[in-house]
Each structure stands twice: as structure tokens, then as C-alpha cells.
Design an enzyme around this catalytic site. Structure first.
Site, PDB file in Angstrom:
ATOM      1  CB  CYS A  74      68.946  48.212   5.046  1.00 39.59           C
ATOM      2  SG  CYS A  74      69.770  46.667   4.651  1.00 39.59           S
ATOM      3  CG  HIS A  80      65.343  45.411   2.606  1.00 37.53           C
ATOM      4  ND1 HIS A  80      65.813  44.960   1.397  1.00 37.53           N
ATOM      5  CD2 HIS A  80      66.445  45.576   3.393  1.00 37.53           C
ATOM      6  CE1 HIS A  80      67.139  44.878   1.437  1.00 37.53           C
ATOM      7  NE2 HIS A  80      67.540  45.244   2.635  1.00 37.53           N
TER       8      HIS A  80
HETATM    9  P1  NAP Z   1      79.589  47.992  -1.875  1.00 33.39           P
HETATM   10  O1  NAP Z   1      78.695  48.307  -3.006  1.00 33.39           O
HETATM   11  O2  NAP Z   1      80.336  46.703  -1.882  1.00 33.39           O
HETATM   12  O3  NAP Z   1      80.650  49.219  -1.722  1.00 33.39           O
HETATM   13  C1  NAP Z   1      81.733  49.130  -0.830  1.00 33.39           C
HETATM   14  C2  NAP Z   1      82.583  50.399  -0.806  1.00 33.39           C
HETATM   15  O4  NAP Z   1      83.670  50.184   0.110  1.00 33.39           O
HETATM   16  C3  NAP Z   1      83.225  50.753  -2.156  1.00 33.39           C
HETATM   17  O5  NAP Z   1      83.322  52.145  -2.284  1.00 33.39           O
HETATM   18  C4  NAP Z   1      84.601  50.137  -2.040  1.00 33.39           C
HETATM   19  O6  NAP Z   1      85.569  50.777  -2.868  1.00 33.39           O
HETATM   20  C5  NAP Z   1      84.923  50.379  -0.579  1.00 33.39           C
HETATM   21  N1  NAP Z   1      85.930  49.436  -0.110  1.00 33.39           N
HETATM   22  C6  NAP Z   1      85.942  48.095  -0.289  1.00 33.39           C
HETATM   23  N2  NAP Z   1      87.070  47.564   0.243  1.00 33.39           N
HETATM   24  C7  NAP Z   1      87.779  48.604   0.751  1.00 33.39           C
HETATM   25  C8  NAP Z   1      89.032  48.717   1.412  1.00 33.39           C
HETATM   26  N3  NAP Z   1      89.791  47.656   1.640  1.00 33.39           N
HETATM   27  N4  NAP Z   1      89.455  49.944   1.788  1.00 33.39           N
HETATM   28  C9  NAP Z   1      88.702  51.039   1.572  1.00 33.39           C
HETATM   29  N5  NAP Z   1      87.498  51.006   0.943  1.00 33.39           N
HETATM   30  C10 NAP Z   1      87.042  49.805   0.539  1.00 33.39           C
HETATM   31  O7  NAP Z   1      78.798  48.002  -0.479  1.00 33.39           O
HETATM   32  P2  NAP Z   1      77.431  48.783  -0.115  1.00 33.39           P
HETATM   33  O8  NAP Z   1      76.249  47.933  -0.359  1.00 33.39           O
HETATM   34  O9  NAP Z   1      77.503  50.135  -0.717  1.00 33.39           O
HETATM   35  O10 NAP Z   1      77.535  48.877   1.476  1.00 33.39           O
HETATM   36  C11 NAP Z   1      78.369  49.833   2.108  1.00 33.39           C
HETATM   37  C12 NAP Z   1      78.150  49.773   3.621  1.00 33.39           C
HETATM   38  O11 NAP Z   1      76.807  50.134   3.938  1.00 33.39           O
HETATM   39  C13 NAP Z   1      78.372  48.372   4.208  1.00 33.39           C
HETATM   40  O12 NAP Z   1      78.978  48.489   5.455  1.00 33.39           O
HETATM   41  C14 NAP Z   1      76.961  47.811   4.322  1.00 33.39           C
HETATM   42  O13 NAP Z   1      76.849  46.853   5.339  1.00 33.39           O
HETATM   43  C15 NAP Z   1      76.170  49.078   4.668  1.00 33.39           C
HETATM   44  N6  NAP Z   1      74.757  49.064   4.283  1.00 33.39           N
HETATM   45  C16 NAP Z   1      74.373  48.698   3.022  1.00 33.39           C
HETATM   46  C17 NAP Z   1      73.016  48.751   2.676  1.00 33.39           C
HETATM   47  C18 NAP Z   1      72.504  48.365   1.308  1.00 33.39           C
HETATM   48  O14 NAP Z   1      71.266  48.362   1.134  1.00 33.39           O
HETATM   49  N7  NAP Z   1      73.367  48.062   0.317  1.00 33.39           N
HETATM   50  C19 NAP Z   1      72.092  49.180   3.613  1.00 33.39           C
HETATM   51  C20 NAP Z   1      72.518  49.571   4.887  1.00 33.39           C
HETATM   52  C21 NAP Z   1      73.855  49.518   5.195  1.00 33.39           C
HETATM   53  P3  NAP Z   1      85.934  50.216  -4.352  1.00 33.39           P
HETATM   54  O15 NAP Z   1      84.785  50.576  -5.236  1.00 33.39           O
HETATM   55  O16 NAP Z   1      87.166  50.947  -4.674  1.00 33.39           O
HETATM   56  O17 NAP Z   1      86.112  48.731  -4.223  1.00 33.39           O
END
Ligand code: NAP
Length: 367
Positions: free
Chosen positions: A163, A258
Site C-alpha cells: 500500500c 499514506h
Molecule cells: P486484518 O484486519 O488483520 O484482517 C485479517 C483477515 O484474515 C480477517 O478476515 C481474519 O479473519 C483473517 N484471518 C486471520 N487469520 C486467519 C487464519 N488463520 N485463517 C484464515 N483467515 C484468517 O488485516 P488487513 O489489514 O485487512 O490485511 C489483510 C491483507 O491485506 C494482509 O495480507 C495485508 O498485508 C494486506 N494489505 C493490507 C493493507 C491495509 O492498508 N490494511 C493494504 C494493502 C495490503 P478473522 O476476522 O476471523 O480473524
């Protein structure tokens, strides 16, 4: 036109929620399948996200409220959804171990379900395109080879980059495309807390503070642009070698958006400030005849005010998909410096993923 049914892996997280919000009224795609961790599996979507819904407004789509969240690790559930016409492809917004995501996304692809991913796991995989739709749409041409390499029939994986690099990659590409080689860059990012997911960084570490370290982020900021600017050769995407980047990545107490301060050095041909502004204003990389619903009208918006762009004022520009740039001025050490800004969970995550899926549909890879 019937909408294409899509699934979201990691649907309950910060990025997954943005997917739900942004797809609520999407003219091409409809969310019909949601999956997350075993903690959420078996619950209705609104129960699984109760007390932790962060996207703007409430859960937008009544049809999504009562979808039962499946375990994202159980690919047979998505396969069954695909067979009954509820899941033509998935957006992956999973947060778990990198190797686990790598294997799991490949399992979806091998089961015939294309994966449009936000996770970093496959970003450096040589036959997986890392797409910014306006910058390197031609990298989708490697998909047939990727399928052949793995004997995948319908499935494939595409990813979007980190991002933090969205705020400067499109402006840099616009200059390179116009014939001005950017040879060296120093980028200093000021990254919002939502970039760390939920609950993310502890509030006591963030309030009244800046954290000058984000694990793995500087490496990603320095390496990923080389692949995005690379070309398909010898059955893989070969990195561009004409640019060197030094990144400083900082977490700051901003919720979304960002910001990045960039100093650029050009090769022999150096543009004037006016030329840079002209190139950025005119930049419009997506084919005009294809109206991608998620595409910003102008990918780069120039702010002429002395104190812009700012996260609170500029992150939502053009559906939160435009990159705002400002403070374009001479640099005493390199040639030109500027400040860029983009919305990390929209342009840098779910919105960017949806735009990539729109590109894939236009090219006939999904739908
Ligand atoms: P997050 O808020 O922590 O959400 C994580 C998701 O993954 C939740 O739906 C969670 O489910 C699920 N999860 C966690 N552990 C799991 C497991 N063992 N098996 C299956 N599902 C599981 O993270 P996020 O910020 O949304 O980021 C998601 C992805 O996008 C990451 O790879 C991150 O690097 C990428 N990303 C994020 C951003 C950003 O700005 N936040 C930007 C670009 C890319 P539960 O709710 O059931 O725990």
C-alpha cells in the site's frame, strides 16, 4: 448484464470490510461468498464483524449481512460455492503466515478459482503479475504461462503491491513513460495505522508518537517497484534495473491515508517542474474505451496549495482512488521532490484489487 459472483477471503478484516463496502453497488461484481479464520467460521457476516466494523457507514449490503462466514482454509467450501454459481473468483485479504497464504492461494488457483490478492505472499513469485492497473496492465499476459507452469486449468493468481508504494509509483511511471528516466529516489513514508489491520498498533504506541519502523516495509518499498516496472521475458517477469530506491518507512497517528515525501534524480534528460506537472495532469493510462467502474477519472491530482496533500483532506479524492501530489519543487541534492498521498485501504488495498479485477474481466480472464 448478470453480475459476476465473487468471494472474499479475509472478509471480516480491515481490507475485507472495504471490499464489502466498495462492492455494495458495483455494476459488474456481487459478493456471494465470504470466508475468514476458523474463529469467524459458522457465524453470520454481521455477527462475525459485530463491534469491529470499521469501513465508512454500516455494513452496506443487506444480502451480505446474513451470509455465513466459511473457513478460508477449507477450499472445498469455495469450490462448492463456485459449482453452485456463487463464486467465480476470490479477492484475498488474508492476514496469516506468509507461507500459509502462499500455499492457500495456490490451492484456490489449482481448484480452478482465480485469486486477486492483496497479500504480500506471492508478490515476488516470478510468474505472478503484481499489478497497478494504470502502470503495468500488460503483465497480465503472463497468466497463460502461469497456468501452464502449474497445470492450472481456470485458476491463476494476481497480486497488488504494497500500500505504501501506491502514492508514488503511478507518478514515477508517468514520468518514465514520457521519456524521463528516474535513476535514483529517496522515499520517506508516513503510513496510517489502518495499514496494520485491526487492532493493529497499540494505541499507547501511537498516540503522541511516530514509530520509525514497519517490519519488512522498507524492503518491499525498494523491491516491488522493480518488478512493476519490469517486463515479461524468459517465462517470468524480469525486474527493471534502471532505478535505485532508498526507503524510510514510518507509522504515524493518522487513521487512513499514506503520505510519502520523494526526492528524484533523473538521467541525462531532466524535466522542468512545469513539464512534470503537465505530464501528471495529462496522465490517463487506462484504455479510454473501457469504462472501469473503480478507475479514477484522473489517476494523479495535483494540489497547488502550499500545504497539500493532507490525509484528512485528500485521501478520498475520486472515490479514494486518485493519488494526490503536491509540493513539487527543486531538490538541492537530487533534481525534483514532491509529496504524494493515497488512501491505503482503498487505492492501496481493496479499491486497487477491484480495479485489477475489472482489468482482468476486460481482458477476458474472469467472468
Ligand atoms: P486484518 O484486519 O488483520 O484482517 C485479517 C483477515 O484474515 C480477517 O478476515 C481474519 O479473519 C483473517 N484471518 C486471520 N487469520 C486467519 C487464519 N488463520 N485463517 C484464515 N483467515 C484468517 O488485516 P488487513 O489489514 O485487512 O490485511 C489483510 C491483507 O491485506 C494482509 O495480507 C495485508 O498485508 C494486506 N494489505 C493490507 C493493507 C491495509 O492498508 N490494511 C493494504 C494493502 C495490503 P478473522 O476476522 O476471523 O480473524
Amino acid at each position: 448484464m448478470a453480475k459476476i459472483p465473487v468471494g472474499i477471503l479475509g472478509a471480516t478484516g480491515m481490507v475485507g470490510q472495504q471490499y464489502i463496502a466498495l462492492l455494495a453497488n458495483h455494476p459488474w461484481f456481487e459478493v456471494r461468498y465470504v470466508a475468514a479464520s476458523p474463529r469467524s467460521a459458522g457465524k453470520k457476516y454481521r455477527e462475525a464483524t459485530a463491534g469491529r466494523w470499521h469501513a465508512a457507514g454500516g455494513i452496506p449490503h443487506p444480502a451480505v449481512w446474513d451470509l455465513i462466514v466459511e473457513d478460508a482454509n477449507d477450499v472445498s467450501k469455495a469450490r462448492a460455492a463456485e459449482k453452485r454459481g456463487d463464486c467465480a473468483f476470490v479477492f484475498s485479504a488474508l492476514e496469516m503466515g506468509k507461507d500459509e497464504i502462499k500455499t492457500l492461494e495456490a490451492t484456490y488457483a489449482s481448484a480452478g478459482i482465480p485469486v486477486v490478492s492483496n497479500a504480500s505472499a506471492h508478490r515476488l513469485t516470478e510468474d505472478v503479475p503484481m499489478l497497478i492497473a494504470e502502470v503495468n496492465p500488460q503483465h497480465t499476459d503472463i497468466i497463460p504461462l502461469q497456468r501452464k507452469n502449474h497445470s492450472w486449468d481456470k485458476g491463476f493468481i494476481v497480486v497488488k503491491p504494497n500500500c505504501s508504494i501506491q502514492s508514488y509509483m503511478t507518478p514515477i511511471w508517468a514520468l518514465i513513460q514520457a521519456g524521463y528516466e528516474v535513476k535514483r529516489m529517496v522515499v520517506t513514508t508516513l503510513q496510517a495505522v489502518s495499514g496494520a489491520g485491526y487492532p493493529g498498533v497499540a494505541s499507547l504506541d501511537m498516540i503522541d508518537n511516530i514509530v520509525p519502523y514497519i517490519g519488512g516495509e522498507e524492503e518491499k518499498s525498494e523491491q516491488e517497484p522493480l518488478k512493476i516496472l519490469g517486463s515479461i521475458a524468459g517465462g517470468k517477469i524480469e525486474n527493471y534495473t534502471g532505478i535505485k530506491i532508498s526507503a524510510h518507512c514510518n507509522r504515524v497517528p493518522v487513521i487512513d491515508g499514506h503520505t510519502v515525501a520523494v526526492s528524484m534524480e533523473f538521467g541525462n534528460k531532466k524535466p522542468s517542474i512545469e513539464e512534470v506537472k503537465k505530464i501528471w495532469t495529462a496522465f490517463k493510462a487506462l484504455p479510454q474505451e473501457l469504462e472501469f467502474p473503480m478507475a479514477p477519472v484522473r489517476p494523479i491530482i495535483i494540489r497547488e496549495e502550499a500545504d497539500r496533500p493532507q490525509p484528512r483532506k485528500d485521501r478520498n479524492a475520486d472515490k479514494a482512488m486518485a493519488i494526490s501530489v503536491g509540493r513539487i519543487r527543486p531538490c538541492n541534492v537530487f533534481d525534483i521532490r514532491f509529496v504524494g498521498l493515497s488512501h491505503n485501504t482503498v487505492r492501496g488495498a481493496a479499491g486497487g484489487g477491484i480495479l485489477n479485477a475489472e482489468l482482468l474481466k476486460a481482458k477476458g480472464y474472469i467472468g
